[in-house]
Design a protein around this motif. Structure first.
Motif, PDB file in Angstrom:
ATOM      1  N   PRO A 118       0.835  -1.211   0.000  1.00 31.28           N
ATOM      2  CA  PRO A 118       0.000   0.000   0.000  1.00 31.28           C
ATOM      3  C   PRO A 118       0.870   1.262   0.000  1.00 31.28           C
ATOM      4  CG  PRO A 118      -0.621  -1.537   1.777  1.00 31.28           C
ATOM      5  CD  PRO A 118       0.697  -1.977   1.247  1.00 31.28           C
ATOM      6  N   LEU A 119       0.545   2.187  -0.871  1.00 33.25           N
ATOM      7  CA  LEU A 119       1.219   3.481  -0.916  1.00 33.25           C
ATOM      8  C   LEU A 119       0.282   4.525  -0.331  1.00 33.25           C
ATOM      9  CD1 LEU A 119       2.606   3.395  -4.593  1.00 33.25           C
ATOM     10  CD2 LEU A 119       3.667   2.492  -2.501  1.00 33.25           C
ATOM     11  N   ALA A 120       0.816   5.387   0.541  1.00 39.75           N
ATOM     12  CA  ALA A 120      -0.025   6.387   1.204  1.00 39.75           C
ATOM     13  C   ALA A 120       0.512   7.793   0.986  1.00 39.75           C
ATOM     14  CB  ALA A 120      -0.096   6.099   2.705  1.00 39.75           C
ATOM     15  N   GLY A 121      -0.402   8.688   0.592  1.00 36.60           N
ATOM     16  CA  GLY A 121      -0.103  10.121   0.498  1.00 36.60           C
ATOM     17  C   GLY A 121      -1.129  10.879   1.322  1.00 36.60           C
ATOM     18  N   PHE A 122      -0.747  12.034   1.848  1.00 37.02           N
ATOM     19  CA  PHE A 122      -1.561  12.688   2.880  1.00 37.02           C
ATOM     20  C   PHE A 122      -2.160  14.014   2.408  1.00 37.02           C
ATOM     21  CE2 PHE A 122       1.805  10.139   4.766  1.00 37.02           C
ATOM     22  CZ  PHE A 122       1.025   9.221   5.437  1.00 37.02           C
ATOM     23  N   TYR A 123      -3.365  14.291   2.917  1.00 37.71           N
ATOM     24  CA  TYR A 123      -4.022  15.534   2.514  1.00 37.71           C
ATOM     25  C   TYR A 123      -4.893  16.101   3.630  1.00 37.71           C
ATOM     26  CZ  TYR A 123      -8.173  12.555   1.730  1.00 37.71           C
ATOM     27  OH  TYR A 123      -9.215  11.676   1.877  1.00 37.71           O
ATOM     28  N   ALA A 124      -4.984  17.427   3.606  1.00 36.55           N
ATOM     29  CA  ALA A 124      -5.928  18.136   4.472  1.00 36.55           C
ATOM     30  C   ALA A 124      -6.224  19.468   3.775  1.00 36.55           C
ATOM     31  CB  ALA A 124      -5.350  18.353   5.854  1.00 36.55           C
ATOM     32  N   ASP A 125      -6.378  19.433   2.483  1.00 40.22           N
ATOM     33  CA  ASP A 125      -6.613  20.497   1.484  1.00 40.22           C
ATOM     34  C   ASP A 125      -5.793  20.222   0.220  1.00 40.22           C
ATOM     35  OD1 ASP A 125      -8.487  21.944   2.905  1.00 40.22           O
ATOM     36  OD2 ASP A 125      -7.077  23.486   3.571  1.00 40.22           O
ATOM     37  N   CYS A 126      -4.563  19.709   0.390  1.00 40.20           N
ATOM     38  CA  CYS A 126      -3.705  19.432  -0.770  1.00 40.20           C
ATOM     39  C   CYS A 126      -4.325  18.342  -1.646  1.00 40.20           C
ATOM     40  CB  CYS A 126      -2.318  18.984  -0.318  1.00 40.20           C
ATOM     41  SG  CYS A 126      -1.322  20.357   0.285  1.00 40.20           S
ATOM     42  N   VAL A 127      -3.813  18.262  -2.884  1.00 38.73           N
ATOM     43  CA  VAL A 127      -4.371  17.341  -3.875  1.00 38.73           C
ATOM     44  C   VAL A 127      -3.584  16.032  -3.857  1.00 38.73           C
ATOM     45  CG1 VAL A 127      -4.890  16.996  -6.319  1.00 38.73           C
ATOM     46  CG2 VAL A 127      -5.042  19.292  -5.328  1.00 38.73           C
ATOM     47  N   VAL A 128      -4.251  14.957  -3.424  1.00 41.35           N
ATOM     48  CA  VAL A 128      -3.651  13.620  -3.528  1.00 41.35           C
ATOM     49  C   VAL A 128      -4.346  12.879  -4.661  1.00 41.35           C
ATOM     50  CG1 VAL A 128      -3.479  11.349  -2.418  1.00 41.35           C
ATOM     51  CG2 VAL A 128      -2.784  13.406  -1.188  1.00 41.35           C
ATOM     52  N   THR A 129      -3.532  12.353  -5.577  1.00 38.24           N
ATOM     53  CA  THR A 129      -4.044  11.633  -6.745  1.00 38.24           C
ATOM     54  C   THR A 129      -3.567  10.193  -6.691  1.00 38.24           C
ATOM     55  OG1 THR A 129      -4.001  13.669  -8.047  1.00 38.24           O
ATOM     56  CG2 THR A 129      -4.082  11.594  -9.281  1.00 38.24           C
ATOM     57  N   LEU A 130      -4.483   9.260  -6.911  1.00 35.70           N
ATOM     58  CA  LEU A 130      -4.144   7.838  -7.013  1.00 35.70           C
ATOM     59  C   LEU A 130      -4.091   7.456  -8.484  1.00 35.70           C
ATOM     60  CD1 LEU A 130      -6.440   6.323  -4.208  1.00 35.70           C
ATOM     61  CD2 LEU A 130      -4.066   7.104  -4.031  1.00 35.70           C
ATOM     62  N   LEU A 131      -3.073   6.666  -8.841  1.00 30.54           N
ATOM     63  CA  LEU A 131      -2.886   6.278 -10.248  1.00 30.54           C
ATOM     64  C   LEU A 131      -2.766   4.767 -10.361  1.00 30.54           C
ATOM     65  CD1 LEU A 131      -0.486   8.855  -9.676  1.00 30.54           C
ATOM     66  CD2 LEU A 131      -1.312   9.109 -12.011  1.00 30.54           C
ATOM     67  N   TYR A 132      -3.329   4.230 -11.438  1.00 33.42           N
ATOM     68  CA  TYR A 132      -3.239   2.784 -11.672  1.00 33.42           C
ATOM     69  C   TYR A 132      -3.211   2.524 -13.163  1.00 33.42           C
ATOM     70  CZ  TYR A 132      -4.651  -2.093 -12.118  1.00 33.42           C
ATOM     71  OH  TYR A 132      -4.698  -3.429 -12.474  1.00 33.42           O
ATOM     72  N   ASP A 133      -2.262   1.680 -13.587  1.00 33.08           N
ATOM     73  CA  ASP A 133      -2.231   1.259 -14.983  1.00 33.08           C
ATOM     74  C   ASP A 133      -2.486  -0.241 -15.071  1.00 33.08           C
ATOM     75  OD1 ASP A 133      -1.836   1.053 -17.743  1.00 33.08           O
ATOM     76  OD2 ASP A 133       0.225   0.398 -17.368  1.00 33.08           O
ATOM     77  N   PRO A 134      -3.611  -0.646 -15.666  1.00 28.97           N
ATOM     78  CA  PRO A 134      -3.947  -2.071 -15.719  1.00 28.97           C
ATOM     79  C   PRO A 134      -3.047  -2.876 -16.665  1.00 28.97           C
ATOM     80  CG  PRO A 134      -5.598  -0.767 -16.899  1.00 28.97           C
ATOM     81  CD  PRO A 134      -4.663   0.209 -16.240  1.00 28.97           C
ATOM     82  N   VAL A 135      -2.394  -2.243 -17.618  1.00 31.35           N
ATOM     83  CA  VAL A 135      -1.550  -2.979 -18.574  1.00 31.35           C
ATOM     84  C   VAL A 135      -0.250  -3.413 -17.909  1.00 31.35           C
ATOM     85  CG1 VAL A 135      -0.266  -2.804 -20.728  1.00 31.35           C
ATOM     86  CG2 VAL A 135      -2.606  -1.904 -20.583  1.00 31.35           C
ATOM     87  N   SER A 136       0.435  -2.474 -17.272  1.00 29.76           N
ATOM     88  CA  SER A 136       1.704  -2.806 -16.606  1.00 29.76           C
ATOM     89  C   SER A 136       1.480  -3.279 -15.175  1.00 29.76           C
ATOM     90  CB  SER A 136       2.606  -1.573 -16.585  1.00 29.76           C
ATOM     91  OG  SER A 136       1.979  -0.521 -15.867  1.00 29.76           O
TER      92      SER A 136
END
Ligand SMILES: [Zn+2]
Length: 276
Positions: A115-133
Motif C-alpha cells: 500500500p502506498l499512502a499520500g496525505f491531505y488536508a486540502d492538498c491534492v492527492v491523486t491515485l494512479l493505476y495502470d492495468p496494462v503494466s
C-alpha cells in the motif's frame, strides 16, 4: 462529487472509493479512528502531535478495513517538491515499519500487496493505476507541487520505470480544497503562472482583490498534457473545506488537525478482482 465516487463505511471508519479503480484503495475521512483532541479520530499522520500509538492503531483499522497488509504500508514524506520515488522491496514500510529515509511527495510501484499512502488536508492527492503494466502510484501536490508538475512527473516515472501505458492509465484526483474555497493573494497565481505559463490562466478566477485557484482542474489538465486520456481522469470534485464536517481542512482548522490519506494497493494476482 463525481458520480464514480462512493462513500463507504467499515464500522465507524468512513472513506471514499472510486468505481474506476479496480484495485484496493481509499481516500480516508476524519471518522473512524481512535485519536483524540484536534486529531479526533482517524489521524494518519505521525507529525501532528498525536500519540504515535493511536496513529498505529488507526493504521491497523485502515488495513483491516481494506484487507491490506499493515506492515507493508509505505508513505510519502511531503515537502512540497517534485521528487518521485520507485518503491522497491528494500524500501517497503518506509515511514511506518522502518524510519523515513526519503523526502518524496510521490511514490510508485509494481510490487503487489504494497500500500502506498499520500496525505491531505486540502492538498491534492491523486491515485494512479495502470492495468496494462499493473503498476500504481500516489502523488501529493499543494500549489507548489502542482506548479512544479509533480503529477505529470509521477506519470512519467510510472512509464519510464514500470512500463506504464499512458493511454490505459487511470487517475483519480481525491478530496482537496476546491476552487470554491482556495482563496489566495496575487502571489500564488503569479508564482504558478511564472512556473507554468499561460496554461494556468483558465483555472484562476479574480474575486475582488483576491484570487481563487482551481488546483484540481490544473492537475487534471496536467494529466492530459502527460498523455492520460480525459475519460481516464476522475476529478472527485470533493472540497475538503466545504466538507470540513467529514474532512480535515488545513485552512478551516488553521493547522490544528489530523491528516487523511489516499491509499492504493495492488493485488498479488495479475487480473484484479473488481474492488467493491
Ligand atoms: Zn469548497
Amino acid at each position: 462529487m463525481d458520480d464514480t465516487m462512493a462513500r463507504r463505511a467499515c464500522g465507524a471508519f468512513q472513506y471514499y472509493t472510486c468505481t474506476r479503480l479496480p484495485v484496493r484503495h481509499a481516500f480516508t475521512t476524519k471518522r473512524g479512528g481512535v485519536s483524540t483532541g484536534a486529531c479526533e479520530s482517524m489521524n494518519l499522520g505521525f507529525g501532528r502531535g498525536d500519540d504515535p500509538e493511536n496513529v498505529r492503531r488507526n493504521y491497523h483499522i485502515l488495513a483491516d478495513a481494506l484487507s491490506i497488509p499493515y506492515e507493508r504500508i509505505t508513505m510519502t514524506k511531503q515537502v512540497h517538491r517534485d521528487a518521485v520515488t520507485v518503491v522497491t522491496e528494500e524500501t517497503v514500510g518506509m515511514g511506518l515499519t522502518q524510519p523515513m529515509a526519503w523526502e518524496s511527495d510521490a511514490l510508485v510501484t509494481n510490487l503487489p500487496n504494497t500500500p502506498l499512502a499520500g496525505f491531505y488536508a486540502d492538498c491534492v492527492v491523486t491515485l494512479l493505476y495502470d492495468p496494462v503494466s499493473h503498476s500504481c502510484g500516489v502523488c501529493h501536490a499543494g500549489w507548489r507541487g502542482t506548479a512544479l508538475g509533480i503529477l505529470p512527473k509521477t506519470v512519467d516515472t510510472m512509464a519510464a520505470a514500470l512500463g506504464a501505458q499512458r493511454d490505459s492509465l487511470i487517475a483519480v484526483i481525491g478530496p482537496s480544497i476546491g476552487v470554491c474555497c482556495f482563496e489566495t493573494d496575487a502571489d500564488v497565481p503569479e508564482a504558478m503562472e511564472a512556473q507554468m505559463g499561460a496554461q494556468v490562466q483558465p483555472f484562476i478566477r479574480e474575486k475582488g482583490p483576491k484570487f481563487h485557484v482551481d488546483l484540481q482542474g490544473i492537475n487534471a489538465m496536467l494529466l492530459q498534457s502527460a498523455g492520460v486520456r480525459a475519460e481516464n481522469i476522475v476529478n472527485s470534485g470533493l472540497c475538503t473545506y466545504c466538507h470540513s464536517d467529514e474532512f480535515w481542512s488545513h485552512r478551516v482548522t488553521k493547522g490544528e488537525r489530523g491528516v487523511q490519506a489516499g491509499i492504493i494497493c495492488l493485488s498479488s494476482t495479475e487480473g484484479e478482482k473488481r474492488f467493491k
